[in-house]
Every structure is written in C-alpha cells, then in structure tokens.
Design a protein around this motif. Structure first.
Motif, short mmCIF file in Angstrom:
data_model
loop_
_atom_site.label_atom_id
_atom_site.label_comp_id
_atom_site.label_asym_id
_atom_site.label_seq_id
_atom_site.Cartn_x
_atom_site.Cartn_y
_atom_site.Cartn_z
N GLY A 60 53.24 71.93 52.21
CA GLY A 60 52.38 70.95 51.62
C GLY A 60 51.23 71.48 51.08
O GLY A 60 49.97 71.38 50.96
N CYS A 61 51.27 72.91 50.20
CA CYS A 61 50.23 73.69 49.71
C CYS A 61 49.48 73.16 48.74
O CYS A 61 48.36 73.77 48.51
CB CYS A 61 50.79 75.07 49.22
N GLY A 62 49.83 72.05 47.96
CA GLY A 62 48.88 71.74 46.76
C GLY A 62 48.90 72.87 45.67
O GLY A 62 49.80 73.33 45.33
N ARG A 63 47.66 73.32 45.34
CA ARG A 63 47.31 74.12 44.42
C ARG A 63 47.35 75.54 44.92
O ARG A 63 47.12 76.46 44.08
CB ARG A 63 46.01 73.97 43.51
N GLY A 64 47.58 75.80 46.02
CA GLY A 64 48.05 76.93 46.91
C GLY A 64 46.67 77.78 47.13
O GLY A 64 46.81 79.09 47.43
N GLN A 65 45.53 77.11 46.93
CA GLN A 65 44.34 77.99 47.08
C GLN A 65 44.06 78.85 48.65
O GLN A 65 43.78 79.93 48.72
CB GLN A 65 43.13 77.56 46.52
N LEU A 66 44.49 78.01 49.45
CA LEU A 66 44.33 78.89 50.76
C LEU A 66 45.12 80.00 51.18
O LEU A 66 44.68 80.70 51.72
CB LEU A 66 44.66 77.58 51.81
N GLY A 67 46.62 79.47 50.77
CA GLY A 67 47.23 80.82 50.79
C GLY A 67 46.85 82.10 50.38
O GLY A 67 47.11 83.22 50.70
N LEU A 68 46.32 81.97 49.11
CA LEU A 68 45.81 83.11 48.08
C LEU A 68 44.67 83.45 49.10
O LEU A 68 44.49 84.78 48.99
CB LEU A 68 45.29 82.78 46.97
N ALA A 69 43.61 82.88 49.55
CA ALA A 69 42.55 83.26 50.19
C ALA A 69 42.97 83.98 51.54
O ALA A 69 42.52 85.08 51.89
CB ALA A 69 41.72 82.08 50.69
N LEU A 70 44.31 83.47 52.39
CA LEU A 70 44.57 84.27 53.45
C LEU A 70 45.01 85.70 53.00
O LEU A 70 44.92 86.60 53.57
CB LEU A 70 45.73 83.64 54.06
N LEU A 71 45.58 85.67 51.92
CA LEU A 71 46.35 87.14 51.28
C LEU A 71 45.09 88.04 51.00
O LEU A 71 45.16 89.33 51.21
CB LEU A 71 47.24 86.99 50.13
N LEU A 72 44.27 87.52 50.24
CA LEU A 72 43.12 88.45 49.78
C LEU A 72 42.06 88.89 50.81
O LEU A 72 41.65 89.89 50.79
CB LEU A 72 42.27 87.63 48.82
N ALA A 73 42.07 88.01 52.15
CA ALA A 73 41.26 88.38 53.05
C ALA A 73 42.08 89.33 54.25
O ALA A 73 41.52 89.71 55.29
CB ALA A 73 40.77 87.00 53.81
N GLY A 74 43.14 89.34 53.71
CA GLY A 74 44.17 90.24 54.97
C GLY A 74 44.57 89.35 55.95
O GLY A 74 45.08 90.10 56.88
N GLY A 75 44.32 88.10 56.07
CA GLY A 75 45.00 87.26 57.04
C GLY A 75 46.43 87.06 57.24
O GLY A 75 46.67 86.51 58.16
N ALA A 76 47.22 87.34 56.24
CA ALA A 76 48.31 87.06 56.07
C ALA A 76 49.19 87.97 55.51
O ALA A 76 48.71 88.90 54.42
CB ALA A 76 48.58 85.70 55.34
N ARG A 77 50.26 88.35 55.74
CA ARG A 77 51.03 89.48 55.25
C ARG A 77 51.93 88.97 53.85
O ARG A 77 52.13 89.78 52.89
CB ARG A 77 52.07 89.72 56.16
N SER A 78 52.40 87.75 53.98
CA SER A 78 53.04 87.08 52.91
C SER A 78 52.85 85.52 53.00
O SER A 78 52.83 85.22 54.01
CB SER A 78 54.49 87.52 52.62
N VAL A 79 53.18 84.94 51.78
CA VAL A 79 53.09 83.46 51.92
C VAL A 79 54.13 82.99 51.08
O VAL A 79 54.45 83.23 50.10
CB VAL A 79 51.78 83.10 51.11
N LEU A 80 54.86 81.98 51.67
CA LEU A 80 55.96 81.06 50.96
C LEU A 80 55.19 79.66 51.20
O LEU A 80 55.13 79.11 52.11
CB LEU A 80 56.99 80.99 51.64
N ALA A 81 54.82 79.03 49.95
CA ALA A 81 54.11 77.98 49.83
C ALA A 81 55.15 76.59 49.27
O ALA A 81 55.75 76.95 48.13
CB ALA A 81 53.02 78.10 48.95
N LEU A 82 55.25 75.54 50.03
CA LEU A 82 56.17 74.57 49.39
C LEU A 82 55.23 73.21 49.28
O LEU A 82 54.21 72.92 49.75
CB LEU A 82 57.17 74.38 50.73
N ASP A 83 55.73 72.33 48.22
CA ASP A 83 54.98 71.34 47.90
C ASP A 83 55.86 70.42 47.04
O ASP A 83 56.82 71.24 46.33
CB ASP A 83 53.65 71.64 47.09
N ARG A 84 55.83 69.41 46.82
CA ARG A 84 56.61 68.56 45.86
C ARG A 84 56.11 68.23 44.37
O ARG A 84 56.82 68.01 43.55
CB ARG A 84 56.71 66.93 46.25
N ASP A 85 54.98 68.99 44.24
CA ASP A 85 54.20 68.90 42.84
C ASP A 85 54.34 70.34 41.98
O ASP A 85 53.66 71.00 42.26
CB ASP A 85 52.73 68.70 43.17
N GLY A 86 55.42 69.81 41.37
CA GLY A 86 55.63 71.37 40.48
C GLY A 86 54.52 71.61 39.54
O GLY A 86 54.42 72.95 39.51
#
Length: 225
Positions: A60-86
C-alpha cells in the motif's frame, strides 16, 4: 531515537527532488507527507538500527516516497512496493530511477505477498473490512522473515479516535468514495494477539506527534528460533 533534524531535512529534499517530473500535486504531497507525518521519522529511525530493514515490501505504498527515503538513507537494501493505484506507481517508478526499487499494481486483499525481510503496512489496515484486515495481517506475517512495521488506527484512543473517524470520512467524501466499507479499525489487543500467534514479539507506541489522530506504530519482530 529519531534522525537529527538536519539529516532528515536533507533526506526530504533529496527524495522530493526525484519527483521533479511528477504532477504539481504529487510534488507537494511528497514533500508535505515526509515533512509533517510523524510516522516517517519514526520508521526511518527503526531502519537506522544495526542490520537495517533489508529487503522491504511496502504494502500500500501510494506514491512510494517512504520506500525511496529508506533507500536513500541506507535503511533498506531493496524495495518492492505494491499498490492498486497505477498512476501513482508510475510517478513513483520514475522517481526511483537508478535505485533498487520495483513497483507493481496489486490488490492487497487477495493473493500471496512477496517474501521480504520487512513488510510495511502504513495506513492500510483500517481501509479494509474486518475480515480482510485479519487475512492481510496473516499473509504479511507469512511473507516477512524478520519484522512487520504497521501504522495502525487505534479505535480505543478516546477523542482521538473520534477525530480519526471524522477525518477519514471527510477524506473519503472529498475523494468521492464515501460509500466504501465502514471504518472499523482492528483493536490493538486483537492485532497484537494475531501477530504474537504468528511468532512475533510486538510493541506498540503512540505515533501522533502534534496531530489529533489516533495513530500507533506497531513493531512486530520475529522471535529467534
């Protein structure tokens, strides 16, 4: 412990800059959400702990900004983001160019969820009917090897819960979907019991910051074998 304000401000600017090609509303939303929503700083602080979040499924990532923040901050190795809003996902995918992030249209109410180290469920559960909340939690628990991080709506937070219900109804009315299923957030004891039954240690802390909303950050970490 939260990231230093200067570091967080720099991170917000870096994430927002990636949405330059998105709509004006999206650019405003991403910057505002990262700056004002207390859940972002809390989740980034959790991801800054030793080991980080590893492979993240943002459900339920929406516009994906949290996942990108985690990647840029080094808090995540990779992100797979799912949402119903194409359309939102297409803007997020463009913003994530060059990062180890993938975005896919998915209905979280059904189907198997991707295996991950950390599953994020931010403002998702209370949007679903009661039975679907429990089912999604079970499937997310099966998918997450290490932890789930959930921002939940506490229905037993007194006046905050009342404000939360009113705000959600108004938001739905503005979006034209006020006829969706009634808002029935899962009580925190029931949420905790379900996760503990799947082998997680669960902590819940208020996550409303300066808002009047009944938000709680639930951290469920897998018990050592």
């Amino acid at each position: 412990m939260q990231p230093p304000r200067s570091d967080l401000s720099g991170l917000i600017r870096a994430v927002t800059a990636r949405y330059t090609g998105a709509s004006r509303h999206t650019r405003w939303y991403v910057a505002s959400k990262l700056r004002r929503d207390p859940a972002n700083a809390a989740i980034l602080a959790l991801a800054a702990r030793p080991g980080g979040f590893g492979m993240v499924a943002d459900l339920g990532c929406g516009r994906g900004q949290l996942g990108l923040a985690l990647l840029l901050a080094g808090g995540a190795r990779s992100v797979l983001a799912l949402d119903r809003d194409g359309p939102k996902l297409r803007e997020a995918e463009a913003a994530a160019a060059g990062l180890p992030a993938r975005f896919a249209v998915a209905d979280l109410a059904q189907g198997r969820l991707p295996s991950c180290d950390t599953a994020l469920l931010v403002d998702v559960l209370y949007q679903l009917p009661e039975a679907e909340q429990r089912d999604l939690l079970r499937r997310a628990g099966d998918a997450a090897r290490r932890r789930l991080v959930i921002r939940a709506f506490d229905p037993d937070a007194g006046w905050r819960s009342t404000v939360g219900h009113v705000m959600e109804w108004l938001n739905r009315a503005l979006r034209g979907d006020a006829r969706r299923a009634a808002i029935r957030p899962m009580p925190l004891p029931a949420l905790r019991a379900l996760l503990e039954g799947q082998g997680f240690l669960v902590t819940a802390t208020p996550c409303w910051g300066g808002t009047p909303l009944p938000n709680v950050l639930v951290l469920a970490e897998r018990r050592a074998a």
